[in-house]
Write an enzyme that holds these catalytic residues in place. Sequence first.
Site, short mmCIF file in Angstrom:
data_model
loop_
_atom_site.label_atom_id
_atom_site.label_comp_id
_atom_site.label_asym_id
_atom_site.label_seq_id
_atom_site.Cartn_x
_atom_site.Cartn_y
_atom_site.Cartn_z
N GLU A 132 -13.37 8.35 9.50
CA GLU A 132 -12.31 7.66 8.77
C GLU A 132 -11.03 8.37 9.15
O GLU A 132 -10.69 9.41 8.61
CB GLU A 132 -12.59 7.72 7.25
CG GLU A 132 -11.85 6.65 6.46
CD GLU A 132 -10.38 6.96 6.34
OE1 GLU A 132 -9.57 6.36 7.10
OE2 GLU A 132 -10.03 7.79 5.50
N CYS A 144 -4.47 7.52 3.69
CA CYS A 144 -4.82 6.90 4.97
C CYS A 144 -4.56 5.40 4.91
O CYS A 144 -4.38 4.75 5.95
CB CYS A 144 -6.27 7.19 5.33
SG CYS A 144 -7.44 6.83 4.02
#
Length: 514
Positions: free
Chosen positions: A268, A302
């Site tokens: 990720e 993110c």
Amino acid sequence: MTLPSLPAPKDDVRAAFTELGVEFPEKVVTGRAIRSPIDGSEIARVADADPGDVREAVGRAAIAFQQWRETPAPLRGELVRLLSVELRAGKRALGRVITIEAGKVLSEGLGEVQEMIDVCDFAVGLSRQVGGRTMPSERPGHRMMETWHPLGPVAIISAFNFPAAVWSWNAALALVCGDPCVWKPSEKTPLTALAIQGLFARAATRFAETTGHPAPEGLSTLVLGDKGVGGALADDRRVPLISATGSCRMGAELAPRAAKRFARTILELGGNNAAILAPSADIGLAVRGAVFSAVGTAGQRCTSLRRLFVHESVYGDVISRLKDAYASVAVGDPRSTKTLVGPLIDGLAMEKMQNVLASARQMGVPVAGGEPMKIEGLEKGQYARPAIVEMAEQTGPMLEETFAPILYVMQYANLDEAVSLQNDVEQGLSSSIFTTDLREAERFLSASGSDCGIANVNIGTSGAEIGGAFGGEKATGGGRESGSDSWKTYMRRATNTINYSPDLPLAQGVEFDV
């Protein structure tokens, strides 16, 4: 902005550990200093692991795996349920530790703990559902099925911006799937990890007391340190799965090391996320959604919104509302309930933000906000006014992800152009469209629409729920965590064929008489 009622971060974090009933690392005198982004002050020292410590931790996890994989899945789920009990009781204190150490506002710190609780609840239900399918066989007297088995020790490498939730996305699923966990948290947020590990140890004790089945030692271990610790985990053949959250550069370094020994990875990584604001959008709703996505966690998620494409017919109204919101948003100590934007994590993050904004100004484009701010009493904290950069074309810094509250805003003429612009970056994590036009919404969600792992309609790019699988495409790394069928990554699948007849027919009509 003076906040005399708030204690020094050093005292505040110790008080939170006391409230949790978890031992604070007082005895580490010569270890690595941990500083709070609130004021830059030292709040603790921790001892980092060396390669030998990593090997020992993985060894304990490998031994624990031998026992844990034989424990019935619903019983494994009971341990995760007891962990959720500890998290519920410690939510306020743990949320405060997150805020002090990571700098996110208190409501976000508390929300992160709630996310941990939610994924534990999800995993407990999952512990009675993990299983495969039964398929018809072409051969008489035969049955086919698939079975799912525990995979082995899972390495979890987490980032500073979600120092607790990302561990739980992985650990809760891994534990019910039968896998021990070895956790390497961010170097910047080890106290959160130590607090969680203390809560897990208490849940494991209660598990043994209430079920009569002791949780094996080594079921959840913690290794603190820099990227060398992560590299040691990536290289250890006893670790079949590495789940890593961080930058694209980190993923590019880690993935080949894992691939060299054919280990699985869940990566990720970065996300240069975009939203499209269509002419039919509810402008008020869209602006609120964009502002939270862009400035929440000081732009250090993110999934933070970094690019906003606004239809030319509503651009003037939208940019005016955005600037008003940015000018009024409260920046300061994240422990204050009045604060909406806390500090950047450290001085390097501030330096990168200011360098990027300087590059934008050199291009001659309008930049609103972005200036560093000195908060009275917190002068060594890295605070900045969120920035809006108006771009005529997608170029320069707009194509790069900067972990800071910078929002690039650009006009578009038609939806095809907007979708193309959105997709024209290396990463593919999160995206959204604000529209009340059903055709536009469905086009955005279609195969020719957004190329991201997350595509939303009439909400921002951040704030994902745990029920859906979380992750992205392209340079974001692939792989999925949290909800949906993400659990399958933490298990190995076996296809079984059972012959309950007295004959031995071969598939595809092959004849082989002996």
